[in-house]
Write a protein that holds these residues in place. Structure first.
Motif, PDB file in Angstrom:
ATOM      1  N   MET A   1       0.851  -1.176   0.000  1.00  0.00           N
ATOM      2  CA  MET A   1       0.000   0.000   0.000  1.00  0.00           C
ATOM      3  C   MET A   1       0.894   1.235   0.000  1.00  0.00           C
ATOM      4  O   MET A   1       1.855   1.329   0.764  1.00  0.00           O
ATOM      5  CB  MET A   1      -0.913  -0.004   1.227  1.00  0.00           C
ATOM      6  CG  MET A   1      -1.878   1.166   1.301  1.00  0.00           C
ATOM      7  SD  MET A   1      -3.017   0.955   2.669  1.00  0.00           S
ATOM      8  CE  MET A   1      -1.878   0.940   4.063  1.00  0.00           C
ATOM      9  N   ALA A   2       0.584   2.187  -0.898  1.00  0.00           N
ATOM     10  CA  ALA A   2       1.359   3.424  -0.983  1.00  0.00           C
ATOM     11  C   ALA A   2       0.544   4.420  -1.774  1.00  0.00           C
ATOM     12  O   ALA A   2      -0.474   4.081  -2.397  1.00  0.00           O
ATOM     13  CB  ALA A   2       2.713   3.181  -1.635  1.00  0.00           C
ATOM     14  N   ALA A   3       1.025   5.680  -1.744  1.00  0.00           N
ATOM     15  CA  ALA A   3       0.347   6.712  -2.524  1.00  0.00           C
ATOM     16  C   ALA A   3       0.508   6.428  -4.007  1.00  0.00           C
ATOM     17  O   ALA A   3       1.306   5.576  -4.434  1.00  0.00           O
ATOM     18  CB  ALA A   3       0.914   8.085  -2.157  1.00  0.00           C
ATOM     19  N   ASN A   4      -0.245   7.164  -4.817  1.00  0.00           N
ATOM     20  CA  ASN A   4      -0.143   6.996  -6.261  1.00  0.00           C
ATOM     21  C   ASN A   4       1.258   7.331  -6.743  1.00  0.00           C
ATOM     22  O   ASN A   4       1.938   8.216  -6.204  1.00  0.00           O
ATOM     23  CB  ASN A   4      -1.166   7.884  -6.968  1.00  0.00           C
ATOM     24  CG  ASN A   4      -2.591   7.396  -6.741  1.00  0.00           C
ATOM     25  OD1 ASN A   4      -2.814   6.198  -6.579  1.00  0.00           O
ATOM     26  ND2 ASN A   4      -3.540   8.319  -6.714  1.00  0.00           N
ATOM     27  N   LEU A 551      -3.254 -10.731  -3.742  1.00  0.00           N
ATOM     28  CA  LEU A 551      -2.366  -9.594  -3.533  1.00  0.00           C
ATOM     29  C   LEU A 551      -2.993  -8.401  -4.247  1.00  0.00           C
ATOM     30  O   LEU A 551      -3.158  -8.412  -5.469  1.00  0.00           O
ATOM     31  CB  LEU A 551      -0.973  -9.891  -4.090  1.00  0.00           C
ATOM     32  CG  LEU A 551       0.080  -8.798  -3.894  1.00  0.00           C
ATOM     33  CD1 LEU A 551       0.267  -8.478  -2.415  1.00  0.00           C
ATOM     34  CD2 LEU A 551       1.411  -9.244  -4.488  1.00  0.00           C
ATOM     35  N   ILE A 552      -3.388  -7.386  -3.436  1.00  0.00           N
ATOM     36  CA  ILE A 552      -4.078  -6.215  -3.971  1.00  0.00           C
ATOM     37  C   ILE A 552      -3.265  -4.970  -3.636  1.00  0.00           C
ATOM     38  O   ILE A 552      -2.770  -4.823  -2.506  1.00  0.00           O
ATOM     39  CB  ILE A 552      -5.495  -6.081  -3.380  1.00  0.00           C
ATOM     40  CG1 ILE A 552      -6.324  -7.333  -3.689  1.00  0.00           C
ATOM     41  CG2 ILE A 552      -6.194  -4.850  -3.930  1.00  0.00           C
ATOM     42  CD1 ILE A 552      -7.710  -7.303  -3.072  1.00  0.00           C
ATOM     43  N   THR A 558      -7.038   3.770   4.607  1.00  0.00           N
ATOM     44  CA  THR A 558      -8.195   3.464   5.453  1.00  0.00           C
ATOM     45  C   THR A 558      -8.851   2.162   5.016  1.00  0.00           C
ATOM     46  O   THR A 558      -9.230   1.320   5.845  1.00  0.00           O
ATOM     47  CB  THR A 558      -9.212   4.615   5.382  1.00  0.00           C
ATOM     48  OG1 THR A 558      -8.580   5.820   5.796  1.00  0.00           O
ATOM     49  CG2 THR A 558     -10.411   4.317   6.267  1.00  0.00           C
ATOM     50  N   LEU A 559      -8.993   1.975   3.706  1.00  0.00           N
ATOM     51  CA  LEU A 559      -9.604   0.759   3.179  1.00  0.00           C
ATOM     52  C   LEU A 559      -8.855  -0.474   3.646  1.00  0.00           C
ATOM     53  O   LEU A 559      -9.460  -1.443   4.130  1.00  0.00           O
ATOM     54  CB  LEU A 559      -9.629   0.819   1.640  1.00  0.00           C
ATOM     55  CG  LEU A 559     -10.019  -0.474   0.918  1.00  0.00           C
ATOM     56  CD1 LEU A 559     -11.467  -0.841   1.235  1.00  0.00           C
ATOM     57  CD2 LEU A 559      -9.834  -0.314  -0.594  1.00  0.00           C
ATOM     58  N   ALA A 560      -7.538  -0.454   3.533  1.00  0.00           N
ATOM     59  CA  ALA A 560      -6.757  -1.629   3.911  1.00  0.00           C
ATOM     60  C   ALA A 560      -6.862  -1.916   5.405  1.00  0.00           C
ATOM     61  O   ALA A 560      -7.067  -3.065   5.818  1.00  0.00           O
ATOM     62  CB  ALA A 560      -5.303  -1.422   3.510  1.00  0.00           C
ATOM     63  N   HIS A 561      -6.730  -0.874   6.224  1.00  0.00           N
ATOM     64  CA  HIS A 561      -6.742  -1.101   7.677  1.00  0.00           C
ATOM     65  C   HIS A 561      -8.138  -1.435   8.190  1.00  0.00           C
ATOM     66  O   HIS A 561      -8.283  -2.112   9.211  1.00  0.00           O
ATOM     67  CB  HIS A 561      -6.191   0.133   8.395  1.00  0.00           C
ATOM     68  CG  HIS A 561      -4.705   0.265   8.279  1.00  0.00           C
ATOM     69  ND1 HIS A 561      -3.808  -0.534   8.953  1.00  0.00           N
ATOM     70  CD2 HIS A 561      -3.936   1.107   7.504  1.00  0.00           C
ATOM     71  CE1 HIS A 561      -2.570  -0.196   8.651  1.00  0.00           C
ATOM     72  NE2 HIS A 561      -2.614   0.808   7.766  1.00  0.00           N
ATOM     73  N   ASP A 562      -9.191  -0.990   7.493  1.00  0.00           N
ATOM     74  CA  ASP A 562     -10.552  -1.337   7.908  1.00  0.00           C
ATOM     75  C   ASP A 562     -10.847  -2.813   7.710  1.00  0.00           C
ATOM     76  O   ASP A 562     -11.652  -3.398   8.459  1.00  0.00           O
ATOM     77  CB  ASP A 562     -11.581  -0.514   7.117  1.00  0.00           C
ATOM     78  CG  ASP A 562     -11.655   0.927   7.600  1.00  0.00           C
ATOM     79  OD1 ASP A 562     -11.059   1.220   8.649  1.00  0.00           O
ATOM     80  OD2 ASP A 562     -12.292   1.745   6.900  1.00  0.00           O
ATOM     81  N   HIS A 568      -1.115  -8.402   7.496  1.00  0.00           N
ATOM     82  CA  HIS A 568      -1.399  -8.687   6.087  1.00  0.00           C
ATOM     83  C   HIS A 568      -1.214  -7.459   5.204  1.00  0.00           C
ATOM     84  O   HIS A 568      -1.585  -7.481   4.033  1.00  0.00           O
ATOM     85  CB  HIS A 568      -2.835  -9.194   5.937  1.00  0.00           C
ATOM     86  CG  HIS A 568      -3.024 -10.592   6.432  1.00  0.00           C
ATOM     87  ND1 HIS A 568      -4.210 -11.276   6.303  1.00  0.00           N
ATOM     88  CD2 HIS A 568      -2.175 -11.440   7.078  1.00  0.00           C
ATOM     89  CE1 HIS A 568      -4.082 -12.482   6.835  1.00  0.00           C
ATOM     90  NE2 HIS A 568      -2.848 -12.601   7.314  1.00  0.00           N
ATOM     91  N   ILE A 569      -0.639  -6.395   5.774  1.00  0.00           N
ATOM     92  CA  ILE A 569      -0.500  -5.139   5.036  1.00  0.00           C
ATOM     93  C   ILE A 569       0.969  -4.766   4.939  1.00  0.00           C
ATOM     94  O   ILE A 569       1.707  -4.799   5.933  1.00  0.00           O
ATOM     95  CB  ILE A 569      -1.270  -3.994   5.740  1.00  0.00           C
ATOM     96  CG1 ILE A 569      -2.759  -4.334   5.838  1.00  0.00           C
ATOM     97  CG2 ILE A 569      -1.073  -2.676   5.001  1.00  0.00           C
ATOM     98  CD1 ILE A 569      -3.549  -3.331   6.655  1.00  0.00           C
TER      99      ILE A 569
END
Length: 579
Positions: A1-4, A551-552, A558-562, A568-569
């Motif tokens: 997960m990271a910014a664009n 793997l997404i 917020t989406l990932a941590h929710d 898993h992140i």
């Protein structure tokens, strides 16, 4: 997960490079940044470590390590017998690595090559890269339901393999062989029949034209005085050809005689020169140029006179120096050359006289025949009769090169082979359809349920067929194809199809799908926040239920941590690249 623009897609592409054997969409700039690429995975229960050394975006050295435990691979980049880490493959180029990895994956995952006919004249074979398209899902805008290619019916072939329809790979090969061989056989037979028909038509036309020409020649008749006008014309034509040939021979011999005479004159002059001049004897075996070898300017007579009188070379004007040691030998050789030249001239003269006599005789004979031809009665019919006779001869010649072709017959071996392949295709098709009718009902139900859970609330029904074409029913019974849906709906349906295959496969003991999904930024495909939460939550749940690895990538922290546990992140620091 990271910014664009912080490397999320590149991570999936680097994983793809290792697992697929070759990158699919990795940017050239990213490739050139890399010196090493390592990946540890478990494939079919076997821990593997990919270790790639890179230069200028290409592989210079690569090794695939095998280990009993995945943890043992974390700190090694080369084989370690002490830890039972052994090499499975080695490569020193991108091409070698790709071919070996693709063969390894097909073997480890027990997958068969996908074969299809191309234009019904040849075959195409698709391997691991085609299967990989069902692992790394294409963007929502892509219209392929399974895999990343729509050509050659590959989505349908992948579907049949993943559902383990009876003899799916065998059906593909048998049907392809049947299509190619039957098409080739039909083409050969059609070509042979067309050749026979064309030859027969041409022969019949020539025979008809010959009959007409013979009738026309017979109607012209012969001369009244008993002498055949056609015979005289043929004799005149033959003599005319002989006269032309004799004239050509005479002209050729005249040229030979002139050359022989010129050579005799030149040899006589040389004999006179070497007899009188020491300079000529010194230059006897040298070249006798008529022009400057450099500028092609003709050598003037005064230079040749200077050569004889002043002993200076006619080409370069330098003095001719040397000892005149063998004057008698040179004179004798010049005499011999002159004798040979005289003999050659005599022979050429005699041959020329013979040719001239022959030419005179043939010319005389031709004149006599032409006089007889002119005096013959019905001479006004000669042009017409000659044309008629020429037409008959020409058509007779044409008929001789048009033999009748034998009738087209079947090749019993080839015909039997095609029948066997056709029957085998039909049997396999029937078995496949029978199995598909049951499995597809379950797959459709799973896709429908997952579509609802993924946020397509208007979805009423789906119908998938063996060609992997998905008909979607929604909005009060409106039917349309998968490719007509929005990009976000295509992405969700594509994921639903893969998971449905895994679920149905697990229920029936089928495990042909590799069990891995790579999805790049699903929210970029018009998936709203609520749907994205639902999609990610369902994928997480289904991953546990179906032994599926997902793997997404996403820029939404917020989406990932929710939805996911922290372990898993993989998350980059704010504003920092992922790698």
């Amino acid at each position: 997960m990271a910014a664009n623009l912080k490397g999320k897609t590149s991570v999936l592409e680097l994983i793809t490079w290792c697992l697929r054997g070759a990158p699919r969409g990795l940017q050239a700039g990213v490739r050139h940044w890399l010196d090493e690429l390592d990946l540890d995975v478990v494939v079919a229960g076997q821990p593997m470590g990919f270790r790639l050394d890179l230069r200028d975006g290409e592989i210079t050295s690569a090794v695939l390590l095998m280990s009993p435990e995945i943890q043992a691979l974390e700190s090694v980049r080369s084989p370690d017998p002490a830890q039972d880490i052994t090499p499975a493959i080695r490569a020193n180029s991108s091409e070698s690595f790709a071919s070996q990895i693709q063969a390894l994956m097909m073997d480890r995952l027990d997958l068969q090559p996908l074969v299809n006919s191309f234009n019904e004249t040849s075959t195409q074979t698709h391997g691991w890269p085609s299967y990989y398209g069902s692992i790394y899902l294409p963007a929502g805008g892509d219209k392929a339901l399974l895999g990343d290619q729509t050509m050659s019916g590959l989505p349908g072939r992948l579907l049949q393999v993943f559902l383990d329809l009876p003899a799916a790979a065998t059906l593909t090969r048998v049907k392809t062989a049947f299509d190619v061989r039957s098409t080739a056989y039909k083409n050969r037979r059609t070509a042979a029949e067309e050749a026979v028909t064309t030859r027969q038509t041409e022969r019949e036309q020539v025979e008809a034209d010959l009959g007409t020409a013979r009738a026309r020649l017979a109607a012209l008749g012969a001369t009244d005085d008993g002498e055949s006008l056609a015979g005289l014309a043929a004799e005149a034509a033959a003599l005319a050809r002989q006269v032309v040939n004799a004239q050509e021979t005479w002209e050729e011999l005249m040229q030979v005689h002139r050359r022989a005479r010129k050579q005799r004159q030149r040899d006589a002059k040389i004999l006179n020169d070497v007899t009188e001049s020491a300079t000529a004897r010194l230059l006897f075996h040298g070249l006798d140029p008529k022009a400057c070898p450099r500028c092609d300017q003709e050598i003037a007579e005064d230079r040749k006179s200077q050569e004889r009188d002043a002993h200076a070379c006619a080409v370069c004007s330098r003095p001719v120096a040397g000892e005149d040691e063998t004057p008698e030998e040179i004179t004798a050789e010049a005499n011999q050359r002159l004798s040979e030249a005289i003999s050659a001239e005599t022979e050429a003269h005699d041959a020329l006289q013979e040719a001239e006599a022959a030419l005179t005789r043939l010319t005389h004979d031709l004149t006599i025949v032409e006089d007889r031809l002119r005096s013959a009665r019905s001479v006004t019919q000669l042009p017409e009769r000659l044309l008629a006779q020429e037409a008959v001869l020409r058509l007779e010649g044409a008929l001789s090169v048009f033999p009748q072709l034998p009738a087209v017959t079947d090749d019993p071996v080839e015909a039997t082979t095609i029948k066997v392949l056709g029957a085998g295709t039909q049997v396999l098709e029937d078995d496949s359809k029978s199995a598909a009718s049951v499995l597809f009902q379950e797959v459709n139900a799973e896709i429908l349920e997952l579509g609802h859970r993924f946020g397509i609330t208007s979805l009423e029904a789906v119908e998938i067929d063996r060609a992997a074409r998905l008909r979607v029913v929604k909005d009060g019974g409106v039917k349309d194809w998968f490719g007509k849906q929005s990009a976000g709906e295509r992405l969700r349906l594509r994921i639903a199809v893969v998971i449905a295959l895994l679920r149905v496969g697990a229920k029936h003991g089928i495990s042909t799908h590799p069990g891995l999904l790579l999805i790049d930024s699903p929210k970029a495909e018009e998936v709203q926040d609520l749907d994205a939460h639902t999609l990610l939550r369902e994928l997480s749940s289904l991953a546990k239920q179906s032994h599926l690895q997902v793997l997404i990538t996403t820029a939404d922290s917020t989406l990932a941590h929710d939805v996911l546990r922290d372990d898993h992140i993989v998350e980059a620091a704010a504003g920092k690249p992922l790698w």
